[in-house]
Design an enzyme around this catalytic site. Structure first.
Site, PDB file in Angstrom:
ATOM      1  N   SER A 111     -10.185  -5.582 -20.118  1.00 61.51           N
ATOM      2  CA  SER A 111     -11.345  -6.360 -19.682  1.00 61.51           C
ATOM      3  C   SER A 111     -12.564  -5.500 -19.388  1.00 61.51           C
ATOM      4  O   SER A 111     -12.583  -4.298 -19.602  1.00 61.51           O
ATOM      5  CB  SER A 111     -11.004  -7.201 -18.460  1.00 61.51           C
ATOM      6  OG  SER A 111     -10.776  -6.373 -17.336  1.00 61.51           O
ATOM      7  N   TYR A 113     -12.778 -10.052 -21.893  1.00 66.16           N
ATOM      8  CA  TYR A 113     -13.051 -11.029 -20.842  1.00 66.16           C
ATOM      9  C   TYR A 113     -13.552 -10.318 -19.582  1.00 66.16           C
ATOM     10  O   TYR A 113     -13.345  -9.120 -19.384  1.00 66.16           O
ATOM     11  CB  TYR A 113     -11.804 -11.867 -20.540  1.00 66.16           C
ATOM     12  CG  TYR A 113     -10.632 -11.053 -20.049  1.00 66.16           C
ATOM     13  CD1 TYR A 113     -10.396 -10.882 -18.687  1.00 66.16           C
ATOM     14  CD2 TYR A 113      -9.768 -10.442 -20.954  1.00 66.16           C
ATOM     15  CE1 TYR A 113      -9.320 -10.124 -18.242  1.00 66.16           C
ATOM     16  CE2 TYR A 113      -8.702  -9.682 -20.520  1.00 66.16           C
ATOM     17  CZ  TYR A 113      -8.477  -9.527 -19.160  1.00 66.16           C
ATOM     18  OH  TYR A 113      -7.428  -8.768 -18.724  1.00 66.16           O
TER      19      TYR A 113
END
Length: 150
Positions: free
Chosen positions: A24, A57
């Protein structure tokens, strides 16, 4: 449905690259909230230094930290100090395009916000679209154009 820019962190600097974390990008919640980027939302990341383009993300870091940390495999694409563009997007029906007003933040070298901009798309009298970049005072800013066109 069209995939459209919803928000953008333009020119934010990478503060850390953490290869050993499980994935991430970690961002300051203040920056995310102002640009309309949600935790766990997928974003595109474009490295202005290397040209690398990745998708991952968002997880939220410490509020007020101005962090931008690439984790896991994403850490291979960016180094601390690199300038990146982080962009989220939404799918909208074409009839709703003019209702969307993407928020764009620009940054200095310490990841302090320099500008808070809005992208605006409107329909003109002929049925086409006009694009504007607006500052916080809603003043229209110049849009880059091709140089040397007559």
């Amino acid at each position: 449905m069209r995939k459209i820019v919803a928000g953008k962190l333009h020119g934010i600097h990478v503060t850390e690259a953490n290869l050993d974390y499980h994935g991430s990008i970690t961002l300051d919640p203040d920056h995310c909230e102002q640009a309309g980027i949600l935790p766990m939302e997928f974003v595109e990341i474009w490295n202005k230094n290397s040209g690398a383009r990745i998708s991952t993300y968002v997880i939220l870091g410490e509020r007020g930290s101005r962090c931008c940390i690439l984790n896991g495999a994403a850490a291979r694409t960016c180094q601390p100090g690199d300038q990146v563009i982080i962009c989220n997007s939404v799918y909208v029906d074409q009839a709703e395009l003019t209702a969307l007003k993407p928020r764009v933040l620009t940054f200095d070298k310490d990841n302090r916000i320099v500008d808070r901009l809005t992208y605006s798309l409107e329909r003109d009298a002929g049925g086409g679209y006009t694009f504007s970049i607006l500052d916080e005072a809603r003043t229209s800013l110049p849009v880059p154009a091709l140089v040397g066109r007559s």
